[in-house]
Design a protein around this motif. Structure first.
Motif, PDB file in Angstrom:
ATOM      1  N   ILE A 161      -7.298   3.295  -2.726  1.00  0.00           N
ATOM      2  CA  ILE A 161      -6.480   2.076  -2.652  1.00  0.00           C
ATOM      3  C   ILE A 161      -7.265   1.043  -1.839  1.00  0.00           C
ATOM      4  CG2 ILE A 161      -4.277   1.097  -1.907  1.00  0.00           C
ATOM      5  CD1 ILE A 161      -3.103   3.953  -2.022  1.00  0.00           C
ATOM      6  N   ASN A 184       2.621   1.771  -3.318  1.00  0.00           N
ATOM      7  CA  ASN A 184       1.664   2.201  -4.342  1.00  0.00           C
ATOM      8  C   ASN A 184       1.203   3.641  -4.126  1.00  0.00           C
ATOM      9  OD1 ASN A 184       1.595  -0.145  -5.890  1.00  0.00           O
ATOM     10  ND2 ASN A 184       0.112  -1.132  -4.538  1.00  0.00           N
ATOM     11  N   LEU A 185       1.082   4.027  -2.854  1.00  0.00           N
ATOM     12  CA  LEU A 185       0.716   5.419  -2.549  1.00  0.00           C
ATOM     13  C   LEU A 185       1.740   6.370  -3.146  1.00  0.00           C
ATOM     14  CD1 LEU A 185      -0.942   7.579  -0.930  1.00  0.00           C
ATOM     15  CD2 LEU A 185       0.675   7.190   0.934  1.00  0.00           C
ATOM     16  N   LYS A 186       3.011   6.100  -2.904  1.00  0.00           N
ATOM     17  CA  LYS A 186       4.072   6.986  -3.431  1.00  0.00           C
ATOM     18  C   LYS A 186       4.057   6.991  -4.960  1.00  0.00           C
ATOM     19  CE  LYS A 186       7.577   5.263  -1.048  1.00  0.00           C
ATOM     20  NZ  LYS A 186       8.963   5.157  -0.546  1.00  0.00           N
ATOM     21  N   LYS A 220       0.816  -1.220   0.000  1.00  0.00           N
ATOM     22  CA  LYS A 220       0.000   0.000   0.000  1.00  0.00           C
ATOM     23  C   LYS A 220       0.850   1.271   0.000  1.00  0.00           C
ATOM     24  CE  LYS A 220      -3.853   0.714   2.369  1.00  0.00           C
ATOM     25  NZ  LYS A 220      -4.861   0.686   3.438  1.00  0.00           N
ATOM     26  N   TYR A 221       1.873   1.309   0.848  1.00  0.00           N
ATOM     27  CA  TYR A 221       2.686   2.522   0.950  1.00  0.00           C
ATOM     28  C   TYR A 221       3.471   2.765  -0.327  1.00  0.00           C
ATOM     29  CZ  TYR A 221       5.918   6.034   2.724  1.00  0.00           C
ATOM     30  OH  TYR A 221       6.639   7.195   2.894  1.00  0.00           O
ATOM     31  N   TYR A 257      -6.345   6.307   1.329  1.00  0.00           N
ATOM     32  CA  TYR A 257      -5.355   5.281   1.686  1.00  0.00           C
ATOM     33  C   TYR A 257      -6.074   4.111   2.357  1.00  0.00           C
ATOM     34  CZ  TYR A 257      -0.885   3.390   3.300  1.00  0.00           C
ATOM     35  OH  TYR A 257       0.217   2.581   3.521  1.00  0.00           O
ATOM     36  N   ILE A 301      -6.672  11.028  -2.097  1.00  0.00           N
ATOM     37  CA  ILE A 301      -6.372   9.596  -2.073  1.00  0.00           C
ATOM     38  C   ILE A 301      -6.971   8.981  -0.817  1.00  0.00           C
ATOM     39  CG2 ILE A 301      -4.575   7.820  -1.963  1.00  0.00           C
ATOM     40  CD1 ILE A 301      -2.713   9.678  -3.507  1.00  0.00           C
ATOM     41  N   ILE A 353      -4.761  13.003   1.818  1.00  0.00           N
ATOM     42  CA  ILE A 353      -4.792  11.546   1.971  1.00  0.00           C
ATOM     43  C   ILE A 353      -5.655  11.225   3.184  1.00  0.00           C
ATOM     44  CG2 ILE A 353      -3.428   9.457   2.342  1.00  0.00           C
ATOM     45  CD1 ILE A 353      -0.999  11.020   1.199  1.00  0.00           C
ATOM     46  N   CYS A 402      -7.158   8.544   5.999  1.00  0.00           N
ATOM     47  CA  CYS A 402      -7.045   7.272   6.715  1.00  0.00           C
ATOM     48  C   CYS A 402      -8.238   7.133   7.651  1.00  0.00           C
ATOM     49  CB  CYS A 402      -5.747   7.211   7.525  1.00  0.00           C
ATOM     50  SG  CYS A 402      -4.238   7.336   6.544  1.00  0.00           S
TER      51      CYS A 402
END
Length: 484
Positions: free
Chosen positions: A345, A232-234, A229-230, A317, A315, A247, A249
């Motif tokens: 995501i 892909n986030l970047k 996940k991290y 997350y 996004i 973002i 959460c």
């Protein structure tokens, strides 16, 4: 025929304020709601995020405020502190030239300061439920003259967590007061409240393409393993190269952890969640608006509390567990006439929630194509260059733009501790050559200082001519407020 704000027969000072705020023509929701509230009809309004709901109730409220009446005449209840401040700022700007004073009161703020403020002339209060109930219990707010009672983000305010609080407040409001419920999403749960407390139960559904304008927001989803996940986030950030990004959460702990990881990786980033002090939360939002950093990581506290017109990317997350929150989150982008993008995501364990969201939307969110390595590498160079520009510009002092150029806010280095009252400040300034009561706007007296709006373009000349004046036989210093 295009309707104009002048067609509502509004006060000349409201019209001038709207002009200064660059409100050119009423939005759909404003065309429907303003005439009804001016005619003192109850309303239940469902309208997409970014459609102008705050002004749709703020304008008629300001129009019908009697500025000579020192009691609170309108109460607006909102779910979060951030939203309370933003609604207060917008309404203050609408009513500033008419000399209307609006205050925001919420928890985790010294109640003594709020009590002191409510003892002064306050026409409109924007509040969170718990704190307004506290003031009602202490008899530190007088609700006898309430003309308008507004519930903003009504879907959130009338759910099981808030319903008892809202009924308590509704029972304290004069029955003759005008009531309005506003939200982007409204479900059947509010029917009970409408039937019991409102003179209408018909939902004014302001029809757009949907609960948000799909032509303005491109939605995508991307499948990921939890471990990736991290990464892909970047990759998404570099590929999309956003000017500004929020973002989301689902929990405070997730926000904190992601914040630490991204900070270590050199991103210009801030966090926003309930564990932060109110001052830190206010400064985080202010700095985000002023482009001091370009990424904000937040819980859903920002989904309903941040009105910034140029957020280019949202996004998720974490996939929101509440389908309505998906709408509020992605509604932070594509506001007014701007365009934006929202990417979610999701992992295998999120399939259920994605399906619920898509069923609610009435369509399937498009699956994002595989992230191209070359696009990511090229985007990373551009994004890091953009971030360096932000760092370079940070040193430049950014002051909030003065929307009303005819108004100068003046700081006075004396307040309640020197037994200075509003009437004393008005008397002292109106005795100055060239200044009369019409030129003196909102006055705020604090413990050790005071602020006064000087209208009609007379403030700049006044502070140049007078560095100090006499108030109640006390010599006090004047200067232009730095935030003006």
């Amino acid at each position: 025929m295009n309707k104009k704000f002048e067609d509502f027969n509004l006060d000349k000072y409201i019209i001038k304020a709207l002009y200064n705020l660059n409100y050119k023509t009423p939005s759909k929701v404003q065309k429907e709601v303003i005439p009804r509230l001016l005619k003192k009809e109850d309303v239940i309004v469902k309208s997409k995020t970014g459609s102008g709901k705050t002004a749709s109730f703020g304008i008629p409220i300001c129009e019908n405020i009697d500025i000579e009446n020192n009691n609170v005449q309108a109460l607006i209840v909102v779910p979060t502190r951030e939203l309370a401040l933003q609604v207060k700022d917008e309404i203050s700007n609408i009513g500033r030239l008419k000399k209307i004073r609006c205050s925001a009161i919420f928890g985790k703020q010294p109640i003594k300061e709020q009590i002191r403020e409510l003892k002064q002339r306050v026409h409109i209060v924007v509040a969170t439920p718990g704190r307004i109930i506290d003031h009602i219990g202490r008899n530190t707010i007088n609700l006898d003259d309430i003309k308008y009672f507004i519930i903003d983000e009504a879907d959130k305010m009338l759910n099981k967590g808030f319903i008892e609080d809202m009924e308590f407040i509704l029972n304290k409001i004069p029955k003759k007061s005008v009531k309005g419920l506003f939200s982007a999403t409204i479900d059947d749960d509010i029917q009970y409240i409408c039937d019991k407390y409102l003179k209408t139960s018909n939902i004014l559904d302001i029809k757009y393409n949907d609960v948000f304008d799909k032509s303005q927001i491109i939605e995508n989803k991307i499948k990921s393993s939890e471990n990736d996940k991290y990464k892909n986030l970047k990759s998404i950030i570099y590929r999309e190269n956003p000017t500004s990004l929020i973002i989301f959460c689902n929990t405070k702990d997730k926000v904190k952890k992601l914040y630490e990881n991204m900070k270590k990786d050199g991103f210009l980033i801030e966090e926003l969640h309930g564990d932060m002090s109110q001052d830190k939360r206010i400064f985080a939002i202010k700095d985000f608006k002023n482009n001091k950093f370009n990424i904000l990581i937040s819980t859903d506290v920002a989904a309903r509390g941040i009105h910034i017109d140029d957020i280019s990317l949202v996004i998720n997350y974490d996939v929101p567990r509440d389908k309505e929150n998906y709408i509020h989150r992605i509604g932070r982008t594509g506001r007014k006439d701007s365009y934006g993008k929202a990417i979610t995501i999701f992992t295998d364990k999120d399939d259920k929630y994605i399906n619920e969201i898509e069923e609610y939307l009435g369509y399937e969110i498009k699956l994002l194509e595989e992230l191209n390595i070359d696009d990511i590498a090229e985007g990373k160079i551009k994004f890091e260059k953009k971030s360096k520009e932000i760092l370079k510009n940070r040193k430049n002092k950014i002051i909030d733009k003065n929307i009303h150029s005819e108004v100068t806010k003046i700081y006075i280095n004396a307040g309640k501790k020197k037994k200075i009252r509003v009437i004393d400040i008005v008397g002292a300034f109106s005795n100055l050559p060239g200044i009369n009561n019409e030129d003196i706007g909102v006055v705020e007296v604090q413990d050790s200082c005071s602020y006064v709006d000087i209208l009609n373009h007379k403030g700049e000349g006044l502070v140049k001519k007078y560095k100090e004046i006499s108030i109640k036989k006390k010599i006090v210093k004047l200067r232009k407020d730095r935030q003006n």
